[in-house]
Write a protein that holds these residues in place. Structure first.
Motif, mmCIF file in Angstrom:
data_model
loop_
_atom_site.group_PDB
_atom_site.id
_atom_site.type_symbol
_atom_site.label_atom_id
_atom_site.label_comp_id
_atom_site.label_asym_id
_atom_site.label_seq_id
_atom_site.Cartn_x
_atom_site.Cartn_y
_atom_site.Cartn_z
ATOM 1 N N ARG A 11 17.845 46.347 28.528
ATOM 2 C CA ARG A 11 17.298 44.981 28.503
ATOM 3 C C ARG A 11 16.849 44.547 29.897
ATOM 4 O O ARG A 11 15.776 43.961 30.066
ATOM 5 C CB ARG A 11 18.332 44.007 27.944
ATOM 6 N N SER A 15 12.886 43.944 30.756
ATOM 7 C CA SER A 15 12.506 42.588 31.157
ATOM 8 C C SER A 15 11.874 42.569 32.544
ATOM 9 O O SER A 15 10.800 41.987 32.754
ATOM 10 C CB SER A 15 13.738 41.685 31.120
ATOM 11 N N SER A 122 16.515 42.676 39.156
ATOM 12 C CA SER A 122 17.065 42.275 37.858
ATOM 13 C C SER A 122 18.534 42.673 37.733
ATOM 14 O O SER A 122 19.349 41.918 37.215
ATOM 15 C CB SER A 122 16.255 42.891 36.716
#
Length: 197
Positions: A11, A15, A122
């Motif tokens: 994820r 993203s 991230s």
């Protein structure tokens, strides 16, 4: 490594890379797209092996983050596609003189730095941690040479959680494919899982 851990890493990778590639598409001459993400575990050699060398040398940009939560990232390119990559990123191609020129190397270092920093951001934002990556490094050669460079950067861990993300770079009807690979030690993966990111 369980499926839930994989989901957190995937994820975050998807993203961050999608956001980065949308921005690159807006400010450059090319269209940049994430073409999937796959997770596994393995060594730096098996991580680099996620790129299809097709028996040819490749070019790679990599950096590592040291400390309690280390991470190594690499972006691998096909040198035969340097004209396409340069046109997509800069809007023009460098004159070809055979091999990888210093201008090509600087261009790939800048591109790799943008993409790999997006991925690292991230991960460390999810952890609520700051980080200081090493200066991006460039290496060209066969799979063994690139794997040796990545192994030296990644440090002592024998196996890593690996997130491999192919990227399609398209401009003027031509497409180049590169691959972004993150090598994440198990304890960093577990720390991410605890964040519920």
């Amino acid at each position: 490594m369980n499926a839930k851990e994989n989901t957190v890493l995937e994820r975050l990778a998807v993203s961050s890379l999608e956001k980065c590639l949308v921005k690159l598409s807006k400010v450059s001459a090319g269209t940049w797209q994430l073409a999937g993400t796959a997770e596994s575990s393995g060594t730096p050699g098996s991580a680099v092996g996620k790129y299809d060398f097709k028996g040819q040398p490749a070019a790679a940009v990599y950096f590592d983050i040291k400390g309690d939560l280390p991470m190594t990232s690499v972006m691998i390119f096909d040198p035969a596609d340097l004209d396409c990559i340069s046109k997509c990123f800069l809007g023009y191609s460098f004159p070809r003189q055979g091999g990888i020129s210093q201008s090509d190397e600087v261009m790939l270092l800048e591109l790799g730095n943008i993409v790999l920093n997006s991925l690292s951001n991230s991960v460390f934002n999810a952890l609520g941690e700051s980080f200081m990556p090493s200066v991006p490094q460039f290496v060209a050669g066969d799979a063994l040479r690139i794997a040796d460079s990545v192994r030296a950067a990644a440090g002592a861990a024998v196996t890593f959680n690996i997130v491999a993300s192919p990227i399609a770079i398209q401009c003027d009807g031509r497409v180049s494919r590169s691959k972004v690979i993150a090598l994440v030690p198990e304890h960093l993966t577990l720390a991410l899982e605890r964040t519920k990111a």
